[in-house]
Enzyme design. Structure first.
Site, mmCIF file in Angstrom:
data_model
loop_
_atom_site.group_PDB
_atom_site.id
_atom_site.type_symbol
_atom_site.label_atom_id
_atom_site.label_comp_id
_atom_site.label_asym_id
_atom_site.label_seq_id
_atom_site.Cartn_x
_atom_site.Cartn_y
_atom_site.Cartn_z
ATOM 1 N N ASP A 185 0.864 -1.183 0.000
ATOM 2 C CA ASP A 185 0.000 0.000 0.000
ATOM 3 C C ASP A 185 0.896 1.227 0.000
ATOM 4 O O ASP A 185 1.665 1.442 0.935
ATOM 5 C CB ASP A 185 -0.897 -0.012 1.236
ATOM 6 C CG ASP A 185 -1.819 1.199 1.261
ATOM 7 O OD1 ASP A 185 -2.657 1.325 0.356
ATOM 8 O OD2 ASP A 185 -1.675 2.043 2.172
ATOM 9 N N GLU A 269 -1.464 -0.974 -6.101
ATOM 10 C CA GLU A 269 -2.563 -0.224 -6.692
ATOM 11 C C GLU A 269 -2.153 0.428 -7.998
ATOM 12 O O GLU A 269 -1.046 0.931 -8.126
ATOM 13 C CB GLU A 269 -3.021 0.865 -5.721
ATOM 14 C CG GLU A 269 -4.265 0.471 -4.970
ATOM 15 C CD GLU A 269 -4.502 1.357 -3.783
ATOM 16 O OE1 GLU A 269 -5.656 1.702 -3.539
ATOM 17 O OE2 GLU A 269 -3.531 1.710 -3.099
ATOM 18 N N ASP A 351 -3.619 1.265 6.579
ATOM 19 C CA ASP A 351 -2.654 0.902 5.544
ATOM 20 C C ASP A 351 -2.398 -0.601 5.482
ATOM 21 O O ASP A 351 -2.315 -1.185 4.397
ATOM 22 C CB ASP A 351 -1.329 1.650 5.776
ATOM 23 C CG ASP A 351 -1.506 3.159 5.687
ATOM 24 O OD1 ASP A 351 -2.487 3.598 5.048
ATOM 25 O OD2 ASP A 351 -0.681 3.899 6.262
#
Ligand SMILES: [Zn+2]
Length: 399
Positions: A185, A269, A351
């Site tokens: 993350d 991501e 997170d």
């Protein structure tokens, strides 16, 4: 596989003058060829019997006139003008295929660079030999073994760099330890949080430098335009920018090397960086962290080690999903660091929870679409048997 190593050069005054002149020659040739291209293209449009412009023809044309019209070109390596025109050809190719805009003229101070083909330079330890100049000191030795393809010499914030491209015969690094899958993350408060619970903070030195950056930018804006003080302040600021960029790049390399060395499957991501940058508060923090750069590094390093990157699409709610029970929150404020799941009552660190979701996403994405026989649960599946653990000596730092 092509890899590039960017090395700072330490030219003396005479050498720096030569580098400036070679870069100027490359820029001149590029701009000359671009305006010739436009002229010939117009002529060709008016009279279709004329030949269409091409980089090869322009290189021949320049070669036939340079002795007479631009004799100063002969003072630097012939590679500088030749490669510049070849690059213009590539720029047009990119334009024609829709990958790039129409080529623009190169500008002094912004496009100070020239390229050497492999037959025109060589490196030996911490030195590089450039034609018609001789040996220039480099800050470090070339880190990759293999066939040298080319070197691009450029100036940035008053410093010269050589970016040397090498064709390595095989993967330059040992394959991953294969600790399985990890979710990464990318964050605002920490540089990155892993699904293992580890967090990577940005380097401390950076924070102090950012304060100084703010101060120097303000100082620059107070200086009178065109004054010598302003020029000096501008160079000082550019040097600071460069130092910050170098520190940031270094820390990103350490992080991406560490992640790709340990894990085989990496979930990350697919950040819509452009969309996020329009949010001004987030913008600086994200730009500082270099999300895009980190993702780029992870992607190519994982390829070296035979691993796999899974990108969560931009709508994947990695933060809002409970990694324990799959409950999905409707909203989650950016400042909420920890939340309690209404579904299962577990307290989630924002997170770490997001990283675990990304890991799960990555693991399920490695399952073949048609579901082969006996694949079992997604997380059992591995792309390759675990290789023997190998210690890599030193970090990989290139690009
Ligand atoms: Zn839950």
């Amino acid at each position: 596989m092509l890899v590039a190593h960017r090395i700072r050069l330490d030219p003396n005054n005479v050498q720096a003058t030569y580098l400036t002149r070679a870069a100027g020659t490359a820029r001149f040739a590029y701009n000359w060829a671009l305006s010739e291209w436009q002229k010939q293209y117009e002529a060709c449009k008016a009279d279709p019997t004329q030949t269409r412009p091409s980089e090869a023809a322009l290189r021949r044309q320049l070669n036939s006139i340079k002795r007479e019209r631009f004799p100063w070109m002969l003072e630097v390596t012939k590679s500088a003008p030749q490669m510049a025109i070849m690059q213009l050809g590539r720029a047009f190719e990119n334009f024609f295929t829709g990958r790039a805009r129409y080529p623009r003229f190169r500008r002094k101070g912004q496009d100070d660079r020239f390229t050497l083909t492999n037959d025109l330079f060589r490196t030996e330890g911490r030195h590089i030999r450039i034609p018609k100049l001789g040996w220039i000191r480099m800050r470090e030795a070339l880190r990759f073994a293999g066939k040298v393809v080319s070197a691009s010499v450029s100036r940035f914030a008053g410093h010269w760099y050589a970016s040397i491209t090498v064709n390595t015969s095989d993967s330059p690094v040992p394959s991953a330890d294969n600790q399985g899958a990890v979710g990464v993350d990318l964050g605002i408060t920490a540089l990155a949080t892993l699904s293992t619970g580890e967090t990577f903070r940005g380097p401390k030195a950076l924070r102090g430098l950012l304060v100084r950056l703010r101060r120097q930018s303000r100082a620059l804006s107070r200086k009178v335009k065109g004054s010598r003080n302003r020029t000096r302040a501008k160079l000082k600021l550019a040097k600071l920018h460069e130092r910050i960029a170098n520190i940031r790049r270094d820390s990103l390399h350490q992080l991406s090397t560490s992640i790709t060395r340990r894990f085989h499957t990496i979930g990350i991501e697919d950040l819509n960086v452009k969309g996020m940058l329009s949010n001004r508060h987030l913008a600086r923090a994200i730009a500082n962290m270099g999300f895009y750069e980190l993702r780029r590094q992870i992607e190519y390093k994982v390829a070296w080690r035979g691993g796999h990157v899974a990108l969560a699409d931009r709508w994947y709610p990695s933060s809002k999903l409970c990694s324990g029970c799959g409950h999905r929150l409707d909203t989650l404020g950016l400042d909420v660091r920890r939340w309690t799941c209404p579904g299962c009552g577990v307290s989630n660190d924002r997170d770490v929870n997001a990283a675990i979701n990304l890991r799960n996403m990555a693991v399920s994405s490695t399952v073949p679409a048609c579901g082969g026989e006996g694949t079992g649960p997604a997380r059992e599946r591995r792309a390759k048997p675990a290789p023997a653990k190998q210690e890599s000596n030193g970090k990989v730092n290139c690009g």
